[in-house]
Design an enzyme around this catalytic site. Structure first.
Site, PDB file in Angstrom:
ATOM      1  N   GLU A   1      43.079  47.233  30.540  1.00  0.00           N
ATOM      2  CA  GLU A   1      42.202  46.292  29.830  1.00  0.00           C
ATOM      3  C   GLU A   1      41.878  46.765  28.429  1.00  0.00           C
ATOM      4  OE1 GLU A   1      39.667  43.686  33.094  1.00  0.00           O
ATOM      5  OE2 GLU A   1      38.591  45.080  31.833  1.00  0.00           O
TER       6      GLU A   1
ATOM      7  N   HIS B   1      58.842  58.420  48.760  1.00  0.00           N
ATOM      8  CA  HIS B   1      59.728  57.764  49.726  1.00  0.00           C
ATOM      9  C   HIS B   1      59.748  56.255  49.518  1.00  0.00           C
ATOM     10  CE1 HIS B   1      60.178  61.491  52.173  1.00  0.00           C
ATOM     11  NE2 HIS B   1      59.096  61.768  51.478  1.00  0.00           N
TER      12      HIS B   1
ATOM     13  N   LYS C   1      40.553  32.690  34.549  1.00  0.00           N
ATOM     14  CA  LYS C   1      39.261  32.171  35.046  1.00  0.00           C
ATOM     15  C   LYS C   1      39.118  30.696  34.704  1.00  0.00           C
ATOM     16  CE  LYS C   1      36.622  36.440  34.620  1.00  0.00           C
ATOM     17  NZ  LYS C   1      35.549  37.108  33.899  1.00  0.00           N
TER      18      LYS C   1
HETATM   19  O1  PA5 Z   1      35.684  45.841  32.622  1.00  0.00           O
HETATM   20  C1  PA5 Z   1      35.288  44.699  32.626  1.00  0.00           C
HETATM   21  O2  PA5 Z   1      34.536  44.270  31.740  1.00  0.00           O
HETATM   22  C2  PA5 Z   1      35.666  43.729  33.726  1.00  0.00           C
HETATM   23  O3  PA5 Z   1      36.586  44.287  34.594  1.00  0.00           O
HETATM   24  C3  PA5 Z   1      34.423  43.361  34.532  1.00  0.00           C
HETATM   25  O4  PA5 Z   1      33.822  44.523  35.000  1.00  0.00           O
HETATM   26  C4  PA5 Z   1      34.758  42.427  35.682  1.00  0.00           C
HETATM   27  O5  PA5 Z   1      35.391  41.267  35.203  1.00  0.00           O
HETATM   28  C5  PA5 Z   1      33.499  42.049  36.447  1.00  0.00           C
HETATM   29  O6  PA5 Z   1      32.569  41.461  35.585  1.00  0.00           O
HETATM   30  P1  PA5 Z   1      31.053  41.315  35.984  1.00  0.00           P
HETATM   31  O7  PA5 Z   1      30.471  42.664  36.165  1.00  0.00           O
HETATM   32  O8  PA5 Z   1      30.439  40.563  34.846  1.00  0.00           O
HETATM   33  O9  PA5 Z   1      31.011  40.527  37.276  1.00  0.00           O
END
Ligand code: PA5
Length: 460
Positions: A302, A323, A437
């Site tokens: 990310e 393996h 989303k």
């Molecule tokens: O690192 C990030 O920002 C994302 O992976 C969020 O943690 C994830 O989408 C979950 O979001 P939230 O904590 O708002 O539910």
């Protein structure tokens, strides 16, 4: 202490090239340290260990740095643990996804005994995770389990609106409300200080809450209540984890060519940009560390995968994956390099015995520790993969315990900031995760998404 070894890359790169990338990494280090780079309003994680464990020395109260989590947070987590112990809670359901899930899962997996859920001699409740998928079978099985146990729940969402945890929480909340008179005391919400659906619900229902700091992104939040509360509830020493992170915070603050974060960022970017090594495989040799790979993949995927750039982070857990994925790594497309988590010492001891018949022909190993076999498998694999054209980076820790895991968390977070700045991207945003989303909301019929739904329907 975490150390980085780049020797397993030396036959692939020239010294001068590496030096050039170390210089680039030092510039990126300056950008991170100076806190003026892209996304600099999300740097609260950088000072977490020092501001929590030694606020005076860190300068807290003198204006800088502002602690990302309030004083007394660890004690508040411990109070929940004691409270739920008094109620006889033996199952804690931790609901969250992405950064609100993977750090806690990684720590609980790494630092609990193997087979913890199956053991009779439990010193802490079983901690299970939900809200990280939309599988109907998963939640049905979870609710069955809740019915057999004395259940409490921690729901974690920074935004408070993420669909996966919201769906799981609606179901677990309903179960708890139906089955316990003290339902509100069995639910803790970890969310934004002021806004979001979860914050509103928590206030209305009177849940105890912890705050996800504004200046800490999800994937950098393991040392905030997001990770700390589940870790404490699982009976893990969160203080030792923060101490390991603190030692790492100090070690990485030095601007130096021998700074392990600089070395790691330099070598991985060199391999990517100059040798076309577009995939980095994190290699672990302990089943407990499988989720370190999962946590790390989110952190780097990310943070760096944007603007058409980025190393694709993958992971394997050996020797099992030797393996399965071993063949590809040895002889497949030559786009890989590996980062091996090298653990020097096991925390348990089992020696292989001698057998009178020796039908399995293993007597040559009699008297050896199982760990010795693992070490030789690791060394043999390293040499074979170098021969196969796969450069080897090594990140070495003394053992798998809370202190060293805290060090690894901080190391990979800091190195990620340095590496992403070197790559030329903002490490602290994730605009790409919105695309799925929006489509999902449209396809589910969420109000406000009608136009997108109509457009998508022409494609399916
Ligand atoms: O690192 C990030 O920002 C994302 O992976 C969020 O943690 C994830 O989408 C979950 O979001 P939230 O904590 O708002 O539910």
């Amino acid at each position: 202490m975490v150390t980085v070894h780049v020797g397993g890359c030396s036959s692939f790169v020239k010294d001068a090239q590496y030096k050039q990338y170390v210089d680039k990494a030092l510039e990126a280090f300056d950008e991170l340290k100076g806190e003026e780079g892209a996304g600099n309003d999300f740097l609260g994680w950088k000072h977490l260990p020092s501001s929590v464990l030694c606020p005076a020395a860190a300068g807290v109260g003198r204006g800088f740095p502002v602690p990302a989590i309030p004083e007394g947070t660890l004690e508040a987590c411990e109070a929940v643990r004691d409270d739920w112990k008094a109620k006889g809670v033996d199952l804690v359901v931790v609901i969250g996804i992405g950064g609100s899930y993977l750090g806690a899962r990684c720590a609980v997996e790494a630092l609990s005994r193997n087979f913890a859920g199956l053991r009779k001699d439990k010193s802490a409740p079983d901690v299970v995770f939900a809200g990280n998928n939309l599988s109907e079978e998963y939640v049905a099985d979870l609710l069955d389990l809740c019915a057999e146990r004395n259940t409490a729940c921690v729901v974690i969402s920074k935004s408070g609106t993420t669909t996966e945890p919201a769906v799981a929480f609606r179901l677990v909340k309903e179960f708890i409300e139906k089955n316990y008179k003290d339902a509100a005391e069995r639910i803790i919400a970890i969310t934004d200080a002021k806004k979001g659906a979860l914050k509103t619900l928590a206030t209305q229902e009177g849940y105890k809450t912890f705050v996800v700091p504004d200046n800490v992104g999800g994937r950098f939040s393991v040392l905030t209540p997001v990770g700390l509360l589940p870790i404490v509830l699982a009976g893990i020493d969160a203080r030792a984890m923060l101490e390991g992170a603190l030692e790492m915070e100090k070690a990485l603050s030095e601007r130096s060519e021998s700074n392990p974060a600089v070395q790691y960022a330099a070598m991985r970017n060199l391999l990517y940009a100059e040798l076309g090594k577009k995939v980095e495989v994190m290699v672990t040799y302990n089943p407990k560390l499988q989720y370190l790979g999962e946590w790390w993949k989110q952190l780097y995927g990310e943070s760096e995968g944007k603007d058409g750039k980025g190393i694709f982070p993958a992971s394997v857990n050996n020797t099992a994956d030797l393996h399965s994925m071993g063949q590809f790594i040895q002889e497949g497309e030559r786009i890989l390099f590996e980062t091996v988590i090298n653990v020097k010492n096991a925390t348990r001891s089992v020696v292989i015995g001698s057998d009178a018949q020796n039908l399995d022909q293993l007597n040559y190993l009699a008297g050896q520790h199982v760990e010795h076999c693992d070490a030789m498998a690791q060394l043999g694999t390293k040499l074979a993969h170098i021969d196969g054209g796969v450069p080897q980076l090594e990140v070495t820790v003394d053992k798998v315990d809370a202190f060293n895991l805290g060090g690894l968390f901080y190391f990979f977070e800091f190195a990620c900031g340095v590496s992403a700045y070197l790559l030329g991207v903002n490490p602290f945003n994730q605009p790409g995760v919105e695309a799925y989303k929006k489509n999902m909301f449209a396809l589910l019929g969420k109000p406000g998404y009608e136009e997108l739904a109509a457009r998508l329907k022409t494609r399916i």
